[in-house]
Design an enzyme around this catalytic site. Structure first.
Site, PDB file in Angstrom:
ATOM      1  N   HIS A 270       2.141 -38.437 -20.263  1.00  0.00           N
ATOM      2  CA  HIS A 270       1.895 -37.588 -21.426  1.00  0.00           C
ATOM      3  C   HIS A 270       0.751 -38.157 -22.258  1.00  0.00           C
ATOM      4  CE1 HIS A 270       3.291 -34.391 -24.142  1.00  0.00           C
ATOM      5  NE2 HIS A 270       2.950 -35.205 -25.131  1.00  0.00           N
TER       6      HIS A 270
ATOM      7  N   ASP B 194      20.285 -37.077   0.992  1.00  0.00           N
ATOM      8  CA  ASP B 194      19.842 -38.445   0.692  1.00  0.00           C
ATOM      9  C   ASP B 194      20.062 -39.299   1.941  1.00  0.00           C
ATOM     10  OD1 ASP B 194      19.088 -40.822  -0.419  1.00  0.00           O
ATOM     11  OD2 ASP B 194      20.687 -40.908  -1.918  1.00  0.00           O
TER      12      ASP B 194
ATOM     13  N   HIS C 105      -3.104 -36.433 -22.985  1.00  0.00           N
ATOM     14  CA  HIS C 105      -3.755 -36.226 -24.276  1.00  0.00           C
ATOM     15  C   HIS C 105      -5.054 -37.021 -24.378  1.00  0.00           C
ATOM     16  CE1 HIS C 105      -1.002 -33.554 -26.175  1.00  0.00           C
ATOM     17  NE2 HIS C 105       0.016 -34.375 -26.101  1.00  0.00           N
TER      18      HIS C 105
ATOM     19  N   CYS D  80       1.431 -32.824 -29.982  1.00  0.00           N
ATOM     20  CA  CYS D  80       1.928 -31.511 -29.563  1.00  0.00           C
ATOM     21  C   CYS D  80       3.395 -31.275 -29.907  1.00  0.00           C
ATOM     22  CB  CYS D  80       1.733 -31.340 -28.051  1.00  0.00           C
ATOM     23  SG  CYS D  80       2.711 -32.492 -27.062  1.00  0.00           S
TER      24      CYS D  80
ATOM     25  N   CYS E 125       6.035 -36.564 -29.925  1.00  0.00           N
ATOM     26  CA  CYS E 125       4.584 -36.719 -29.798  1.00  0.00           C
ATOM     27  C   CYS E 125       3.911 -36.116 -31.029  1.00  0.00           C
ATOM     28  CB  CYS E 125       4.086 -36.024 -28.529  1.00  0.00           C
ATOM     29  SG  CYS E 125       2.287 -35.995 -28.385  1.00  0.00           S
TER      30      CYS E 125
ATOM     31  N   ASP F 105      12.925 -40.046   1.164  1.00  0.00           N
ATOM     32  CA  ASP F 105      14.277 -39.956   1.724  1.00  0.00           C
ATOM     33  C   ASP F 105      15.207 -39.002   0.980  1.00  0.00           C
ATOM     34  OD1 ASP F 105      14.319 -41.619  -0.512  1.00  0.00           O
ATOM     35  OD2 ASP F 105      16.024 -42.769   0.221  1.00  0.00           O
ATOM     36  N   GLU F 106      14.693 -38.249   0.007  1.00  0.00           N
ATOM     37  CA  GLU F 106      15.550 -37.330  -0.744  1.00  0.00           C
ATOM     38  C   GLU F 106      14.903 -35.951  -0.834  1.00  0.00           C
ATOM     39  OE1 GLU F 106      17.644 -38.469  -4.376  1.00  0.00           O
ATOM     40  OE2 GLU F 106      16.817 -40.487  -4.123  1.00  0.00           O
TER      41      GLU F 106
END
Length: 656
Positions: A590, A110, A594, A575, A572, A201-202
């Site tokens: 998500h 980091d 769909h 699903c 959900c 940055d990671e």
């Protein structure tokens, strides 16, 4: 985070800022010695009365209501129920413990105050001075000198200047930051070609093999990597090493800035480390989740997750409970994730609130260009475009359109996005964003998914019926009902009517328990009043709840009656996937997934209906009672051979 009364909603009469938790958190490196009450008081006084303040108060009221609801559920738990949930939790802990892998060594890097460090590197006169990157509207980051005053990322610049009058604010330059980020990534490649970059940055680096090959310790590799990055960039980074990615990220924050922390691959060392670790230090636990766990169950450290495991099972979803128990056990990902095709790509910008239409369309053009460039880099084309808007009163709206062709150019994206924006104006906005989904890869060797093949033409119906049956069975099992699998399949698919299968999938118990108004779908060729139009298919997904989630997360419908909402606010309905409310971006993606899937299925279904209607012969009453053999002989005479030629099949498809 400052202490507060339970629920945190009322606060002391003469010190109301104690219940105002926005912006400040002591979980950020470099902010441990800050006068928390002074920061909270200044933020409260400067925010009071603003639209942002009112929105935060609404969200706070929602959180407090959740806390009260969870407490009420806790009170109603009997000893027998607690014993049952403890048994469930113990079994789950055993299963999770069996998945522990201590053979891998992960390093999390980091960069220290990355944007500010780059600015200081290129302008040495800024060294040692409190510095922030951003604007007076919002800051991207702050260096460690500024953090001593309580200044941090995601804080408005005018509040930061009040906390630190000598604060220097410079505008961001992402071209510079990307250049230095690429230099660091070249270093990571020397240690792990499959390293995982999570931001500029990671990064996560699997150093298992290089430690074994060189017969050196992880501590030596960490020091070597940090030194190499400094030599190549002139910037410092902090590193954490642990047996999995979750712990490695926590470790990289311990000795910031310019330090490292090594957690041995040893069970006792891990459990000792976890025992006193504050839950807010763990990635994935934000201020809302911390608030719920602390004020409902008294959980402040990771070890207490295991001590309260029965209550976690009783109050939270299976997905959330597994996450909490994994934290209590110090478990995290150890395998390098497999590359997955993108489901969506987005770009958004925050700016000072304005209702100037010319300015808004210019900002939309800039966002469209940025999104187009990102898609070009990955060689992607998309067919579902979503416009995200945040008003000056912090109301979030999303609008989506399904296109007839796949696009990726700035001009095409802007043309369709402009139509969506124009329909919402006049409006005062402070944020706009564009998201493209339903991709296909335009790189050589990939065919156009719009081109139908005999294989996917046949398989599509089977896959739809299968997923429909599993959905029905899965949801009934969730509700504790004992059902016959064959009956579940029968309820999902009607008889072979009108020459095609018709999906039913409308569980009545969900419609009764989740009274959510369906979202209106404007189909191609019709506007809201029923007038013919050539506009693209437009699916309005209206407004926002108190958590800042648009109701695209709450409901999604089509003409067949399929709906998407979050059952019990986390499951959900389409699903069965479980996503807690705090996973805002994941839930939005998500929902978009769909939505794209729904629009594609509708178009495919309409095409098949047209094909079947054109092919269906007119059968007279005499034909119906004719012996089967005669019918078969009659059909054979119309074809050149025993079966319909394949070219005839495709010729009919092309006419459609």
């Amino acid at each position: 985070m400052a202490t507060s009364s339970s629920g945190g909603g009322n606060g002391d009469g003469d010190r109301p800022w104690q219940s105002y938790h926005t912006v400040y958190t002591n979980a950020k490196a470099g902010m441990d010695g800050v006068d928390k009450e002074r920061v909270q008081k200044i933020v409260y006084e400067m925010s009071k009365g603003s639209k942002y303040f009112e929105n935060e108060k609404r969200k706070e009221a929602t959180i407090n209501q959740k806390i009260e609801d969870l407490r009420a559920r806790c009170v109603l738990l009997t000893d027998e129920q607690i014993s049952f949930y403890q048994t469930v939790a113990d079994k789950r802990i055993i299963d999770l413990e069996a998945s522990r892998d201590l053979s891998k060594t992960w390093l999390h890097s980091d960069m220290d105050a990355f944007y500010a460090a780059v600015e200081t590197l290129e302008n040495p006169s800024l060294k040692g001075k409190p510095l922030a990157v951003g604007s007076m509207s919002m800051l991207c980051t702050a260096n460690y000198e500024a953090r001593k005053f309580g200044v941090r990322a995601a804080m408005p610049g005018f509040i930061a200047r009040k906390l630190c009058p000598d604060l220097i604010v410079v505008p961001p330059n992402f071209q510079k930051y990307t250049y230095y980020s690429e230099l660091t990534r070249k270093v990571f490649c020397n240690y792990d070609a499959d390293f995982i970059a999570t931001s500029l940055d990671e990064a996560y680096v699997n150093i298992t093999d290089i430690c074994n090959d060189k017969s050196v310790s992880s501590e030596q590799i960490a020091s070597e990597l940090r030194n190499t990055i400094y030599e190549q960039t002139g910037l410092t980074c902090s590193v954490g090493v642990a047996p999995n990615r979750l712990l490695a990220k926590v470790c990289s924050d311990i000795n910031k800035p310019n330090g490292q922390f090594i957690l041995p691959n040893d069970y006792k060392a891990i459990m000792t480390f976890i025992s006193s670790l504050p839950i807010r230090k763990v990635g994935g636990i934000g201020k809302v989740t911390e608030h719920l766990l602390r004020d409902v169950l008294g959980i402040n450290t990771c070890e207490q997750m295991l001590q309260k495991s029965a209550y976690l099972c009783a109050l939270f979803s299976e997905h959330s409970t597994d996450f909490f128990l994994s934290i209590g056990l110090g478990l995290g990902g150890t395998d390098t994730p497999q590359h997955k095709l993108r489901k969506s790509m987005s770009c958004e910008r925050t700016f000072a609130a304005t209702e100037d239409e010319s300015a808004l369309f210019q900002k939309l053009a800039d966002i469209a260009e940025a999104l187009s460039n990102d898609m070009h880099e990955e060689g992607l084309c998309g067919r579902t475009l979503t416009l995200k808007l945040k008003t000056s009163s912090f109301e979030v709206r999303t609008r989506a359109t399904s296109l007839h062709t796949y696009i990726h150019s700035k001009e095409d994206i802007l043309a369709h996005a402009s139509k969506l924006l124009k329909a919402e104006l006049p409006l005062s906005l402070r944020l706009m964003g564009l998201r493209m989904s339903q991709f296909y890869d335009v790189k050589p060797g990939h065919h156009d998914p719009m081109q139908k093949t005999l294989k996917n033409f046949i398989i599509k119906d089977a896959s739809q019926s299968t997923s429909c049956g599993s959905y029905s069975s899965d949801q009934h099992l969730r509700n504790g009902a004992n059902i016959d699998p064959s009956a579940a399949e029968e309820s999902c698919l009607s008889k072979y009517e009108s020459g095609h299968l018709m999906a039913v999938c409308e569980p009545e118990d969900y419609q009764q328990s989740n009274q959510i108004a369906p979202v209106k779908v404007c189909r191609p060729g019709n506007d809201a009043s029923g007038t013919k139009d050539n506009a693209d298919e437009c699916v309005p997904q209206v407004h926002v709840d108190n958590e800042g989630r648009s109701n695209s997360e709450q409901s999604l419908t089509n003409q067949n009656g399929k709906m998407l909402w979050w059952i019990d606010d986390y499951i959900c309905s389409v699903c069965g996937a479980e996503l807690p409310p705090c996973f805002i971006e994941e839930r939005q993606e998500h929902s978009d997934y769909h939505l794209a899937e729904m629009l594609q299925k509708e178009e495919s279904l309409n095409n098949r209906r047209g094909l079947l209607q054109r092919e269906r012969p007119v059968v007279s009453l005499v034909d119906k009672i004719r012996p089967v053999g005669d019918v078969a002989r009659k059909k054979l005479k119309t074809s050149k051979g025993k079966f319909i030629p394949i070219d005839a099949f495709f010729n009919r498809s092309k006419k459609d």
